[in-house]
Design an enzyme around this catalytic site. Structure first.
Site, PDB file in Angstrom:
ATOM      1  N   ASN A 111       0.665  -0.662   0.378  1.00  0.00           N
ATOM      2  CA  ASN A 111      -0.339  -0.025  -0.114  1.00  0.00           C
ATOM      3  C   ASN A 111       0.543   0.855   0.105  1.00  0.00           C
ATOM      4  O   ASN A 111       2.288   1.221  -0.216  1.00  0.00           O
ATOM      5  CB  ASN A 111      -1.115  -0.226   0.897  1.00  0.00           C
ATOM      6  CG  ASN A 111       0.058   0.720   2.263  1.00  0.00           C
ATOM      7  OD1 ASN A 111      -0.573   2.140   2.457  1.00  0.00           O
ATOM      8  ND2 ASN A 111       0.129   0.277   2.680  1.00  0.00           N
ATOM      9  N   PHE A 115      -1.348   8.004   4.348  1.00  0.00           N
ATOM     10  CA  PHE A 115      -1.730   9.004   5.335  1.00  0.00           C
ATOM     11  C   PHE A 115      -2.945  10.111   4.830  1.00  0.00           C
ATOM     12  O   PHE A 115      -4.060  10.081   5.326  1.00  0.00           O
ATOM     13  CB  PHE A 115      -1.449  10.428   6.776  1.00  0.00           C
ATOM     14  CG  PHE A 115      -0.470   9.488   7.007  1.00  0.00           C
ATOM     15  CD1 PHE A 115      -0.124   8.305   7.984  1.00  0.00           C
ATOM     16  CD2 PHE A 115       0.911   9.927   7.572  1.00  0.00           C
ATOM     17  CE1 PHE A 115       0.587   7.630   8.241  1.00  0.00           C
ATOM     18  CE2 PHE A 115       1.951   9.718   8.413  1.00  0.00           C
ATOM     19  CZ  PHE A 115       1.888   8.056   8.676  1.00  0.00           C
ATOM     20  N   SER A 175       5.463   5.215   8.911  1.00  0.00           N
ATOM     21  CA  SER A 175       4.820   4.953   7.752  1.00  0.00           C
ATOM     22  C   SER A 175       5.892   5.319   6.952  1.00  0.00           C
ATOM     23  O   SER A 175       6.475   6.114   6.755  1.00  0.00           O
ATOM     24  CB  SER A 175       3.907   5.829   7.230  1.00  0.00           C
ATOM     25  OG  SER A 175       2.629   6.164   6.062  1.00  0.00           O
ATOM     26  N   ASN A 177       5.276   5.979   3.296  1.00  0.00           N
ATOM     27  CA  ASN A 177       4.447   6.768   2.163  1.00  0.00           C
ATOM     28  C   ASN A 177       3.854   7.859   2.884  1.00  0.00           C
ATOM     29  O   ASN A 177       3.257   8.663   1.692  1.00  0.00           O
ATOM     30  CB  ASN A 177       3.314   5.431   2.639  1.00  0.00           C
ATOM     31  CG  ASN A 177       2.573   4.097   1.699  1.00  0.00           C
ATOM     32  OD1 ASN A 177       4.382   3.731   1.346  1.00  0.00           O
ATOM     33  ND2 ASN A 177       2.290   3.663   3.166  1.00  0.00           N
ATOM     34  N   THR A 178       4.948   8.797   3.831  1.00  0.00           N
ATOM     35  CA  THR A 178       4.500  10.179   4.009  1.00  0.00           C
ATOM     36  C   THR A 178       6.782  10.097   3.893  1.00  0.00           C
ATOM     37  O   THR A 178       6.863  10.078   4.735  1.00  0.00           O
ATOM     38  CB  THR A 178       4.303  10.746   4.743  1.00  0.00           C
ATOM     39  OG1 THR A 178       3.128   9.714   5.020  1.00  0.00           O
ATOM     40  CG2 THR A 178       4.779  11.671   5.339  1.00  0.00           C
ATOM     41  N   LYS A 217       4.998   3.585  17.121  1.00  0.00           N
ATOM     42  CA  LYS A 217       5.105   2.756  16.567  1.00  0.00           C
ATOM     43  C   LYS A 217       6.156   2.654  15.488  1.00  0.00           C
ATOM     44  O   LYS A 217       7.034   3.880  14.800  1.00  0.00           O
ATOM     45  CB  LYS A 217       3.796   2.846  15.171  1.00  0.00           C
ATOM     46  CG  LYS A 217       3.719   1.416  14.734  1.00  0.00           C
ATOM     47  CD  LYS A 217       1.976   1.734  13.600  1.00  0.00           C
ATOM     48  CE  LYS A 217       1.971  -0.405  13.006  1.00  0.00           C
ATOM     49  NZ  LYS A 217       0.585  -0.183  12.258  1.00  0.00           N
ATOM     50  N   ASN A 246       5.520  -1.568  11.391  1.00  0.00           N
ATOM     51  CA  ASN A 246       4.978  -0.538  10.896  1.00  0.00           C
ATOM     52  C   ASN A 246       5.159  -2.019   9.005  1.00  0.00           C
ATOM     53  O   ASN A 246       5.763  -3.094   9.305  1.00  0.00           O
ATOM     54  CB  ASN A 246       5.300   0.157   9.848  1.00  0.00           C
ATOM     55  CG  ASN A 246       4.014   1.496   9.410  1.00  0.00           C
ATOM     56  OD1 ASN A 246       3.329   1.089   8.360  1.00  0.00           O
ATOM     57  ND2 ASN A 246       3.820   2.632  10.565  1.00  0.00           N
TER      58      ASN A 246
END
Length: 336
Positions: A111, A115, A175, A177-178, A217, A246
């Site tokens: 994925n 966010f 994450s 993805n940021t 996390k 994560n």
């Protein structure tokens, strides 16, 4: 078998659309009877962690219900706790679609959501409306447009707004993805983050006379040395818990497939061993001073047991729910 038949149909649809469709129908009053028929009550297996009492050790990981729209429905599955989010101070769209990719042959998911959420105020309102009396964790992050040097402000805003309504708060700094988010796991940025959130936690405790635990996390892509450094800082700042882990950017864990060229975090079965290794290192270095919530690749009862053996006090499920359905969660609860 019933779920696997439904899954075949769902897997014909774009993953994000299937996700939304499933949750909406599961939340519908029209199928309440069917839901209650297939989902029977299970015995309580209460356990304590971070000063809280959980109905059982099995929780829903963040990402499934980002905005807290489905807390009551998801609680019917039997989870001992539900973690909603990741949520940010301001609403944001996230990364461009498509942004979820299945790898069914190895029960993996990639994925690159980024966010996407409706903002902290929307989430708080949903928690207020929820009838679920169990443990609700709130996973918080920074907005995409917030510079990494100013990221702490975003976390403090979220803590202040959600503190009274959350059972615990998870700080997502891992994450992939940021952009630059994972920099918050290192050096001065990490120390300053821990210092400031503990200070905010103290202020909120004084205001509400309610202690809300805070968990960090972390990424599965950290080295052993980095994990030892993180452990030392978590102990120093008296953080209440750590969530490991994560999603990963280590695509060597999956065979050649059309989906492994996609950018984003890999979760599911391929992450299982990597997550377990991180938990084992943390458990050794945290010296039982800080509990671990284990997540990553739980696709069987044995996989759940391995997380506990490695040192996790609680475990969370996400991909396993997608690939094996609600009854899979309940089997783990009964047999763990």
């Amino acid at each position: 078998m019933f779920y696997y038949l439904i899954r075949k149909l769902l897997f014909l649809i774009d993953p994000e659309k299937a996700h939304t469709l499933t949750l909406k129908y599961f939340n519908s009053k029209k199928i309440q009877f069917i839901r209650n028929f297939f989902i029977k009550s299970i015995p309580l297996k209460k356990t304590k962690c971070m000063g809280l009492t959980f109905n059982n050790k099995i929780g829903l990981a963040a990402g499934m219900d980002k905005n807290g729209d489905y807390i009551d429905s998801l609680s019917k599955i039997g989870f001992g706790f539900i973690e909603v989010g990741t949520v940010t101070p301001l609403p944001q769209y996230g990364n461009p679609k498509p942004r979820i990719f299945r790898i069914p042959s190895i029960e993996g998911i990639i994925n690159k959501m980024g966010f996407n959420n409706f903002g902290i105020d929307y989430l708080v309102n949903n928690i207020k409306k929820s009838k679920f009396k169990g443990i609700i964790g709130v996973n918080i992050g920074k907005n995409k447009n917030t510079k990494i040097e100013d990221a702490i402000k975003d976390y403090l805003i979220c803590i202040e707004k959600v503190y009274f309504y959350a059972s615990y708060i998870a700080i997502n700094i891992s994450s992939p993805n940021t952009i630059n988010l994972r920099k918050l796991q290192y050096g001065t940025l990490f120390k300053n983050l821990l210092r400031d959130i503990k200070k905010k936690q103290g202020e909120m405790y004084s205001k509400y006379s309610k202690y809300v635990p805070i968990a960090i996390k972390i990424s599965p892509d950290l080295s052993k040395k980095e994990l030892i450094d993180i452990s030392n800082q978590l102990i120093h700042y008296k953080i209440d818990g750590v969530i490991a882990t994560n999603t990963t950017l280590d695509y060597s864990l999956i065979p050649e497939t059309k989906n492994n060229i996609q950018e984003g975090g890999l979760s599911g079965l391929p992450l299982q061993k990597k997550s377990n290794d991180v938990i084992s290192i943390l458990y050794k270095n945290l010296k039982r001073k800080i509990p671990i919530i284990g997540v990553g690749g739980i696709n069987s009862i044995n996989a759940a047991r391995e997380k506990i053996v490695c040192g996790a006090s609680l475990i969370q499920i996400y991909s396993g729910l997608i690939y094996h359905g609600p009854n899979f969660v309940r089997k783990i609860i009964k047999n763990l």
